[in-house]
Design an enzyme around this catalytic site. Structure first.
Site, PDB file in Angstrom:
ATOM      1  N   LYS A  16       0.830  -1.216   0.000  1.00  0.00           N
ATOM      2  CA  LYS A  16       0.000   0.000   0.000  1.00  0.00           C
ATOM      3  C   LYS A  16       0.863   1.264   0.000  1.00  0.00           C
ATOM      4  O   LYS A  16       0.591   2.196  -0.735  1.00  0.00           O
ATOM      5  CB  LYS A  16      -0.936   0.025   1.233  1.00  0.00           C
ATOM      6  CG  LYS A  16      -1.856  -1.184   1.329  1.00  0.00           C
ATOM      7  CD  LYS A  16      -2.783  -1.082   2.530  1.00  0.00           C
ATOM      8  CE  LYS A  16      -2.070  -1.046   3.878  1.00  0.00           C
ATOM      9  NZ  LYS A  16      -1.281  -2.256   4.182  1.00  0.00           N
ATOM     10  N   ARG A  92      -9.532   0.094   9.327  1.00  0.00           N
ATOM     11  CA  ARG A  92      -9.009  -1.217   9.694  1.00  0.00           C
ATOM     12  C   ARG A  92     -10.019  -2.061  10.446  1.00  0.00           C
ATOM     13  O   ARG A  92      -9.712  -3.189  10.819  1.00  0.00           O
ATOM     14  CB  ARG A  92      -7.763  -1.047  10.564  1.00  0.00           C
ATOM     15  CG  ARG A  92      -6.453  -1.107   9.776  1.00  0.00           C
ATOM     16  CD  ARG A  92      -5.337  -0.866  10.756  1.00  0.00           C
ATOM     17  NE  ARG A  92      -4.099  -1.512  10.411  1.00  0.00           N
ATOM     18  CZ  ARG A  92      -3.135  -0.971   9.684  1.00  0.00           C
ATOM     19  NH1 ARG A  92      -3.299   0.189   9.109  1.00  0.00           N
ATOM     20  NH2 ARG A  92      -2.002  -1.609   9.508  1.00  0.00           N
ATOM     21  N   ARG A 126      11.446  -5.660   5.043  1.00  0.00           N
ATOM     22  CA  ARG A 126      11.216  -4.228   4.752  1.00  0.00           C
ATOM     23  C   ARG A 126      12.211  -3.358   5.512  1.00  0.00           C
ATOM     24  O   ARG A 126      12.495  -3.588   6.686  1.00  0.00           O
ATOM     25  CB  ARG A 126       9.788  -3.850   5.152  1.00  0.00           C
ATOM     26  CG  ARG A 126       9.545  -2.347   5.067  1.00  0.00           C
ATOM     27  CD  ARG A 126       8.084  -1.983   5.034  1.00  0.00           C
ATOM     28  NE  ARG A 126       7.346  -2.390   6.211  1.00  0.00           N
ATOM     29  CZ  ARG A 126       6.022  -2.254   6.325  1.00  0.00           C
ATOM     30  NH1 ARG A 126       5.310  -1.750   5.329  1.00  0.00           N
ATOM     31  NH2 ARG A 126       5.427  -2.656   7.413  1.00  0.00           N
ATOM     32  N   ARG A 155      11.506  -1.021  10.902  1.00  0.00           N
ATOM     33  CA  ARG A 155      10.437  -0.598  11.821  1.00  0.00           C
ATOM     34  C   ARG A 155      10.396  -1.520  13.032  1.00  0.00           C
ATOM     35  O   ARG A 155      10.596  -2.720  12.914  1.00  0.00           O
ATOM     36  CB  ARG A 155       9.088  -0.652  11.099  1.00  0.00           C
ATOM     37  CG  ARG A 155       8.744   0.634  10.395  1.00  0.00           C
ATOM     38  CD  ARG A 155       7.535   0.515   9.514  1.00  0.00           C
ATOM     39  NE  ARG A 155       6.383  -0.110  10.158  1.00  0.00           N
ATOM     40  CZ  ARG A 155       5.192  -0.184   9.589  1.00  0.00           C
ATOM     41  NH1 ARG A 155       4.994   0.322   8.377  1.00  0.00           N
ATOM     42  NH2 ARG A 155       4.196  -0.759  10.206  1.00  0.00           N
ATOM     43  N   ARG A 166       0.158  -8.900  13.875  1.00  0.00           N
ATOM     44  CA  ARG A 166      -0.504  -7.929  12.992  1.00  0.00           C
ATOM     45  C   ARG A 166      -1.347  -8.640  11.946  1.00  0.00           C
ATOM     46  O   ARG A 166      -2.427  -8.168  11.594  1.00  0.00           O
ATOM     47  CB  ARG A 166       0.547  -7.029  12.324  1.00  0.00           C
ATOM     48  CG  ARG A 166       1.070  -5.977  13.294  1.00  0.00           C
ATOM     49  CD  ARG A 166       2.411  -5.431  12.880  1.00  0.00           C
ATOM     50  NE  ARG A 166       2.389  -4.760  11.614  1.00  0.00           N
ATOM     51  CZ  ARG A 166       3.453  -4.609  10.835  1.00  0.00           C
ATOM     52  NH1 ARG A 166       4.622  -5.111  11.205  1.00  0.00           N
ATOM     53  NH2 ARG A 166       3.351  -3.971   9.703  1.00  0.00           N
TER      54      ARG A 166
HETATM   55  P1  ADP Z   1       1.343  -1.817   7.682  1.00  0.00           P
HETATM   56  O1  ADP Z   1       2.498  -1.272   6.900  1.00  0.00           O
HETATM   57  O2  ADP Z   1       1.635  -3.068   8.371  1.00  0.00           O
HETATM   58  O3  ADP Z   1       0.066  -1.891   6.892  1.00  0.00           O
HETATM   59  P2  ADP Z   1       0.804   0.631   9.181  1.00  0.00           P
HETATM   60  O4  ADP Z   1       2.006   1.449   9.018  1.00  0.00           O
HETATM   61  O5  ADP Z   1      -0.402   1.001   8.363  1.00  0.00           O
HETATM   62  O6  ADP Z   1       1.171  -0.885   8.943  1.00  0.00           O
HETATM   63  O7  ADP Z   1       0.364   0.581  10.713  1.00  0.00           O
HETATM   64  C1  ADP Z   1       1.281   0.301  11.755  1.00  0.00           C
HETATM   65  C2  ADP Z   1       0.536   0.232  13.070  1.00  0.00           C
HETATM   66  O8  ADP Z   1      -0.119   1.491  13.329  1.00  0.00           O
HETATM   67  C3  ADP Z   1      -0.577  -0.801  13.139  1.00  0.00           C
HETATM   68  O9  ADP Z   1      -0.083  -2.081  13.497  1.00  0.00           O
HETATM   69  C4  ADP Z   1      -1.473  -0.203  14.244  1.00  0.00           C
HETATM   70  O10 ADP Z   1      -0.931  -0.412  15.529  1.00  0.00           O
HETATM   71  C5  ADP Z   1      -1.396   1.283  13.949  1.00  0.00           C
HETATM   72  N1  ADP Z   1      -2.449   1.718  13.009  1.00  0.00           N
HETATM   73  C6  ADP Z   1      -2.284   2.199  11.744  1.00  0.00           C
HETATM   74  N2  ADP Z   1      -3.464   2.492  11.185  1.00  0.00           N
HETATM   75  C7  ADP Z   1      -4.418   2.196  12.103  1.00  0.00           C
HETATM   76  C8  ADP Z   1      -5.838   2.249  12.110  1.00  0.00           C
HETATM   77  N3  ADP Z   1      -6.546   2.664  11.052  1.00  0.00           N
HETATM   78  N4  ADP Z   1      -6.472   1.845  13.249  1.00  0.00           N
HETATM   79  C9  ADP Z   1      -5.791   1.431  14.313  1.00  0.00           C
HETATM   80  N5  ADP Z   1      -4.459   1.327  14.366  1.00  0.00           N
HETATM   81  C10 ADP Z   1      -3.762   1.710  13.278  1.00  0.00           C
HETATM   82  P1  ADP Z   2       2.251  -1.831   3.199  1.00  0.00           P
HETATM   83  O1  ADP Z   2       2.241  -0.321   3.169  1.00  0.00           O
HETATM   84  O2  ADP Z   2       1.014  -2.410   2.555  1.00  0.00           O
HETATM   85  O3  ADP Z   2       2.533  -2.415   4.531  1.00  0.00           O
HETATM   86  P2  ADP Z   2       4.821  -1.596   1.737  1.00  0.00           P
HETATM   87  O4  ADP Z   2       4.531  -0.743   0.540  1.00  0.00           O
HETATM   88  O5  ADP Z   2       5.537  -0.974   2.869  1.00  0.00           O
HETATM   89  O6  ADP Z   2       3.440  -2.299   2.237  1.00  0.00           O
HETATM   90  O7  ADP Z   2       5.614  -2.885   1.222  1.00  0.00           O
HETATM   91  C1  ADP Z   2       6.067  -3.894   2.135  1.00  0.00           C
HETATM   92  C2  ADP Z   2       7.443  -4.408   1.674  1.00  0.00           C
HETATM   93  O8  ADP Z   2       7.302  -5.126   0.441  1.00  0.00           O
HETATM   94  C3  ADP Z   2       8.472  -3.318   1.402  1.00  0.00           C
HETATM   95  O9  ADP Z   2       9.740  -3.795   1.788  1.00  0.00           O
HETATM   96  C4  ADP Z   2       8.402  -3.119  -0.128  1.00  0.00           C
HETATM   97  O10 ADP Z   2       9.643  -2.680  -0.668  1.00  0.00           O
HETATM   98  C5  ADP Z   2       8.050  -4.510  -0.610  1.00  0.00           C
HETATM   99  N1  ADP Z   2       7.155  -4.512  -1.784  1.00  0.00           N
HETATM  100  C6  ADP Z   2       6.137  -3.657  -2.068  1.00  0.00           C
HETATM  101  N2  ADP Z   2       5.523  -4.003  -3.232  1.00  0.00           N
HETATM  102  C7  ADP Z   2       6.160  -5.115  -3.672  1.00  0.00           C
HETATM  103  C8  ADP Z   2       5.991  -5.976  -4.825  1.00  0.00           C
HETATM  104  N3  ADP Z   2       5.020  -5.760  -5.736  1.00  0.00           N
HETATM  105  N4  ADP Z   2       6.822  -7.034  -4.942  1.00  0.00           N
HETATM  106  C9  ADP Z   2       7.793  -7.273  -4.017  1.00  0.00           C
HETATM  107  N5  ADP Z   2       8.008  -6.502  -2.923  1.00  0.00           N
HETATM  108  C10 ADP Z   2       7.203  -5.446  -2.744  1.00  0.00           C
END
Ligand code: ADP
Ligand code: ADP
Length: 211
Positions: A16, A92, A126, A155, A166
């Site tokens: 995302k 979420r 990541r 992270r 998660r």
């Molecule tokens: P990911 O890359 O795993 O999708 P995020 O960066 O979006 O993770 O979120 C990291 C953490 O921040 C989540 O595990 C949660 O603790 C918190 N968080 C993010 N968005 C939300 C939301 N919409 N509601 C509740 N907690 C959230």
């Molecule tokens: P999210 O925001 O949904 O948690 P990220 O964009 O941070 O996901 O991506 C999670 C990890 O996967 C990062 O290390 C990123 O570089 C890698 N990644 C993202 N898209 C792809 C893809 N299409 N194929 C392989 N690796 C990917």
């Protein structure tokens, strides 16, 4: 559709953040991401809400959701200041989805579909560049510049144990949100296991078709 209002859904690690950065750039919209907003305010004092913990960090380090009251306020504020946006990391759970309906209409709802084994691999590999916020992966997308490589950070919640929690929280709370949009016929499902460029081609085309 001059400035589209886009929602991007998907499990942790689905891509995302990676795709949202491209969307924000190409379609000239704000990237509204609750994860980044919360990471920037991890130590915020929320004790007045009288919840289980007194800061977002305590929820995030455990892989749990930060309480709705905190997150809803962040999104409400950000969306009220944006003409177009790509919303990433919210809603979420179904309560947040309902809250969002009262805040804005959406032009496109994207869903990045990725299998669970691949998600674990993506999250544990990541890395972030603390200077630019750029997202990398040790194997799939390493930086070319050795100076960038040297400063990459992981992270706190991308450890194997927290990743598992998660993904459990995702299945329990967020999958019903995907089903909710699917039942309404709004969900644009995209194969998120393709290369980042292939995913981007599909994302871009889907947004353009919705215009
Ligand atoms: P990911 O890359 O795993 O999708 P995020 O960066 O979006 O993770 O979120 C990291 C953490 O921040 C989540 O595990 C949660 O603790 C918190 N968080 C993010 N968005 C939300 C939301 N919409 N509601 C509740 N907690 C959230
Ligand atoms: P999210 O925001 O949904 O948690 P990220 O964009 O941070 O996901 O991506 C999670 C990890 O996967 C990062 O290390 C990123 O570089 C890698 N990644 C993202 N898209 C792809 C893809 N299409 N194929 C392989 N690796 C990917």
């Amino acid at each position: 559709m001059v400035q589209p209002r886009i929602l991007i859904l998907g499990a942790p690690g689905a891509g995302k953040g990676t795709q949202s950065a491209k969307i924000a750039d190409r379609f000239d919209v704000d990237h509204v991401t609750t994860g980044d907003a919360l990471r920037g305010n991890k130590e915020m004092d929320i004790s007045h809400l009288d919840l289980e913990y007194d800061t977002p960090r305590e929820y995030m380090d455990r892989g749990e959701l930060v309480p709705d009251a905190v997150v809803n306020a962040i999104v409400d504020e950000a969306l009220s200041q944006a003409d177009g946006f790509v919303l990433d990391g919210y809603p979420r759970n179904l309560e947040q989805a309902e809250e969002l309906e009262g805040m804005t209409d959406l032009d496109v709802v994207l869903y990045l579909d990725v299998s669970e084994d691949e998600l674990v691999h993506r999250l544990t590999g990541r890395r972030m560049d603390p200077e630019t916020g750029e997202i990398y992966h040790l194997e799939y997308n390493p930086p070319e510049d050795p100076a960038v490589e040297d400063r990459l950070v992981q992270r706190d919640d991308d450890t194997e144990e927290t990743v598992k929690e998660r993904l459990r929280v995702y299945r329990e709370n967020t999958e019903p949100v995907i089903e909710h949009y699917e039942e309404r016929g709004d969900l644009e499902r995209i194969d998120g296991e393709q290369s980042p460029d292939e995913v981007w081609a599909d994302v871009k085309e889907t947004i353009e078709d919705a215009a």
